[in-house]
Motif scaffolding. Structure first.
Motif, short mmCIF file in Angstrom:
data_model
loop_
_atom_site.label_atom_id
_atom_site.label_comp_id
_atom_site.label_asym_id
_atom_site.label_seq_id
_atom_site.Cartn_x
_atom_site.Cartn_y
_atom_site.Cartn_z
N HIS B 171 0.86 -1.18 0.00
CA HIS B 171 0.00 0.00 0.00
C HIS B 171 0.90 1.24 0.00
O HIS B 171 1.98 1.22 0.56
N PHE B 172 0.48 2.30 -0.67
CA PHE B 172 1.25 3.55 -0.56
C PHE B 172 0.34 4.72 -0.24
O PHE B 172 -0.85 4.70 -0.55
N GLU B 173 0.94 5.71 0.44
CA GLU B 173 0.21 6.93 0.76
C GLU B 173 0.45 7.94 -0.35
O GLU B 173 1.52 7.95 -0.97
N ILE B 174 -0.53 8.78 -0.59
CA ILE B 174 -0.35 9.84 -1.58
C ILE B 174 -1.21 11.04 -1.19
O ILE B 174 -2.31 10.87 -0.64
N ASP B 175 -0.68 12.20 -1.43
CA ASP B 175 -1.42 13.44 -1.18
C ASP B 175 -2.72 13.38 -2.00
O ASP B 175 -2.68 13.19 -3.21
N PRO B 176 -3.88 13.51 -1.34
CA PRO B 176 -5.17 13.40 -2.06
C PRO B 176 -5.29 14.39 -3.22
O PRO B 176 -5.95 14.10 -4.22
N VAL B 177 -4.65 15.54 -3.07
CA VAL B 177 -4.71 16.54 -4.14
C VAL B 177 -3.97 16.01 -5.38
O VAL B 177 -4.45 16.11 -6.51
N VAL B 178 -2.81 15.43 -5.14
CA VAL B 178 -2.01 14.88 -6.23
C VAL B 178 -2.75 13.72 -6.88
O VAL B 178 -2.82 13.59 -8.10
N LYS B 179 -3.36 12.90 -6.05
CA LYS B 179 -4.08 11.73 -6.55
C LYS B 179 -5.20 12.15 -7.51
O LYS B 179 -5.32 11.63 -8.61
N LYS B 180 -5.98 13.11 -7.06
CA LYS B 180 -7.11 13.57 -7.87
C LYS B 180 -6.60 14.15 -9.20
O LYS B 180 -7.14 13.88 -10.27
N HIS B 181 -5.55 14.93 -9.07
CA HIS B 181 -4.95 15.57 -10.22
C HIS B 181 -4.55 14.54 -11.28
O HIS B 181 -4.84 14.68 -12.47
N LEU B 182 -3.86 13.49 -10.81
CA LEU B 182 -3.36 12.47 -11.73
C LEU B 182 -4.50 11.63 -12.29
O LEU B 182 -4.55 11.34 -13.49
#
Lengths: 473, 214
Positions: B171-182
């Motif tokens: 599992h990895f963590e990611i900034d939700p803003v970055v995730k949505k963007h991508l």
């Protein structure tokens, strides 16, 4: 609510906080150069967008320009890039300090000279050393080309709020140690990623005692510690710098009075909290020399090239790779290292104060026969002022090459490069593999240390070096 | 920008820490005024010998890494300059994802990626994933032991799956803003221009809007 310098500037510039927590941050000044902007202007053209504030956008060419003969850029690709900037500035109405301008120079040197850089502003540029301007209490950071386009189109950036990091230098520097040594020492301590995600505020008595030039050197290398921005609260030193000389973009009259009142409100409130804090005693700092391929690979001039298993922040493998590249063996005394080239230049250390200090150390002396010395003033204004003081003549009789302004051998995008295996003592900011030319080996030092190495042909501890002691007296 | 949802591809490993942007794309290639053509110059000084032929000792030149689209490397990748050319070069070579560890060393915690590089990656649809050191070491080991290891990256589920005989997942963590963007391949400028009224209003009252020409 007690606030830090960073928070005060940040809060002043938040246009809107979005649902996801990011903000639209207003950008007061945008510096543009030839290397990271062409694709951004092209993006505007392709989407039919315009430049929102040409009057807040300033441009020069510095990275790839020749520093000897300016009559013609021989490399056709460099020439095309310079011509693209000319066309883009013309088409979009941006002020350009072209190669023949008396104000041409490294963006981070001309910003403060022209009064474009002022306390309390936000400022960006497609260049990581934009952190330099933080010396004025300006929130300034480097951005990529996509963000350059975003600022051109909207005069804003979408940003997540960084964390804050207080770096306090207590005490005062001992003779021989400089601002460059303070920042190299810090990077050696926190590592090249120690500041990632933070905006650093430098404070303490040793910071207060620095000139604006010294403060710019420190903030400049914040990015070498991983921090996109470094800040120093404005004080009388800042105000004197901003108000002195002919700075065409400095506010005037009532606007200046309002500005000064604002600047005085900026320093961090007593008791404001930071996310991280560290304290260093400046009186413990010795002249620093990097021995590896990362700015954190650094030691005191009195030290030796380290054993690979003993370097904090780097694995054994990191250090072995670095030493192999640098052609150095553990246990070698730093003062036994012999540079082939001395590079005096870059946005870190090519301001008038740097050239003045070096000229006092080398006046009446000759460079060592074994090496070449290249002096590249940070701007044409620095060059002119130095010439007015006769500093160019001191360098020339020393045996140094006296050049025109630009980034030059700091990154070797123009013809000023190291050859494979060639070793430099450099007043610049990065000692990465190949940075100054493929196979080139860079040692980062202060201007004073570079001067001493130029005279002696090897690094010397300037604290024990006669010409330095004379100057200090 | 292309949205990023799922990606399956071959893994290549690069066992170096602090890979800087000068190493990723040396300065001589920054003179281009285009956004394309950087893939051939990725890691130029390591990748090619003096005569221009591929350096057989450089990891990415190994035959088993040919066609790789997932790069696994060490901490503080992309440190140094702000050049977005570094991200363009990584992507134009064929990588869609970079995995690297947050490293704990001598009491400090070193992030996987440098700030500006990570930021530039988001703008171009390059997914940078920070994992723990043990997890990245496990991937290095698996790639060394079994050749041609593939992985699937599921951004929505925030999962990396290694396709071995026995599948391994992280599992990895990611900034939700970055995730949505991508995930949506968003165009930042268009999004910001939706708030143009707010920018106009801000400028009316911006009390540090010191007139640039006095």
């Amino acid at each position: 609510m007690k606030k830090t310098l960073f928070e005060k500037i940040w809060n002043q510039h938040v246009v809107k906080t979005l649902d996801d927590g990011t903000v639209i941050l207003y950008i007061d000044r945008h510096l543009v150069h030839e290397v990271t902007s062409p694709q951004a202007f092209e993006g505007l053209r392709l989407t039919g967008r315009t430049l929102r504030h040409p009057e807040l956008t300033f441009s020069t060419m510095d990275h790839n320009v020749p520093t000897d003969d300016r009559s013609e850029i021989k490399d056709p690709i460099s020439r095309a890039q310079v011509e693209a900037l000319r066309k883009n500035c013309k088409d979009f109405g941006v002020t350009l300090y072209d190669l023949d301008s008396e104000h041409q120079g490294i963006v981070h040197i001309i910003g403060p000279e022209l009064g474009i850089t002022l306390p309390g502003l936000t400022m960006v540029c497609g260049d990581s050393h934009t952190s330099t301007h933080g010396a004025f209490g300006t929130l300034a950071f480097g951005i990529g080309t996509s963000e350059v386009e975003h600022v051109l189109a909207t005069q804003t950036l979408r940003q997540s709020r960084p964390k804050t990091f207080k770096v306090e230098f207590t005490g005062s520097l001992k003779p021989g140690a400089t601002a460059k040594d303070m920042i190299l020492k810090l990077i050696g301590k926190i590592g090249t990623a120690g500041g990632t995600g933070y905006v650093i505020e430098y404070c303490g008595s040793a910071i207060r005692a620095l000139s604006m030039e010294g403060r710019m050197t420190i903030c400049n290398m914040s990015i070498e510690g991983g921090a996109r921005a470094g800040l120093i609260a404005p004080d009388d030193t800042t105000l004197n710098y901003v108000l002195s000389g002919d700075k065409p973009f400095r506010p005037k009259g009532e606007a200046l009075d309002r500005s000064i009142a604002y600047w005085k409100s900026l320093p961090t409130d007593e008791g404001a909290e930071f996310d991280r804090e560290i304290t260093l005693d400046a009186s413990d700092i010795a002249p620093q020399v990097t021995w590896g391929t990362s700015p954190g690979m650094v030691t005191d001039v009195s030290g030796t090239v380290p054993d690979p298993s003993t370097v904090p922040g780097y694995s054994r493998r990191d250090v072995e790779q670095a030493l192999e590249y640098m052609g150095l063996t553990p246990g070698t005394k730093i003062t036994d290292i012999r540079p082939d080239t001395i590079f005096i230049g870059s946005c870190t250390n090519a301001r008038l104060e740097d050239l003045r200090t070096i000229s006092r150390l080398i006046k009446g002396r000759k460079k060592a026969d074994s090496l070449r010395v290249i002096v590249v003033p940070g701007s044409m204004q620095v060059r002119r002022q130095a010439e007015a003081e006769g500093i160019d003549e001191i360098f020339k009789s020393f045996g140094a090459e006296w050049r025109m302004a630009g980034c030059s051998m700091c990154l070797g995008m123009n013809p000023d490069q190291l050859t494979p295996g060639e070793r430099s003592a450099s007043t610049s900011n990065r000692n990465f593999e190949g940075r100054q030319g493929k196979g080139g080996r860079t040692h980062l030092v202060s201007p004073e240390m570079a001067a001493a190495a130029a005279v002696e042909g090897h690094f010397v501890d300037i604290r024990e070096w006669e010409p330095y002691q004379q100057m200090a007296r | 920008m292309e949205p990023f949802t799922n990606h399956r591809g071959l893994i290549a490993t690069l066992d170096r820490a602090n890979v800087d942007t000068d190493a990723i794309i040396p300065k001589q290639f920054l003179k281009s005024i285009k956004r394309t053509g950087f893939g051939e110059s990725l890691f130029f000084d390591w990748r090619y010998q003096q005569d221009g032929s591929p350096n057989p000792e450089f990891e990415l030149n190994l035959p088993e890494f040919s066609g790789a689209s997932i790069l696994v490397t060490k901490n503080n990748f992309g440190c140094g300059s702000s050049r977005e050319h570094a991200v363009w070069a990584v992507m134009q070579y064929g990588f869609r994802v970079i995995l690297a560890p947050r490293k704990e060393l001598d009491g400090s915690s070193i992030p996987a990626f440098a700030d500006i590089f990570r930021n530039n990656s988001v703008k171009n649809g390059l997914l940078t994933i920070e994992l723990g050191e043990a997890e990245v070491n496990a991937i290095f080991d698996a790639v060394a032991r079994f050749k041609n290891v593939e992985a699937t990256i599921d951004l929505d589920e925030q999962r990396v799956v290694l396709h071995l005989d026995e599948e391994e997942a992280f599992h990895f963590e990611i900034d939700p803003v970055v995730k949505k963007h991508l995930l949506h391949g968003l165009d930042d400028i268009a999004l910001t221009l939706e708030h143009i009224d707010a920018i106009d209003a801000f400028e009316q009252n911006h009390n540090v809007q010191i007139p640039a020409r006095g």
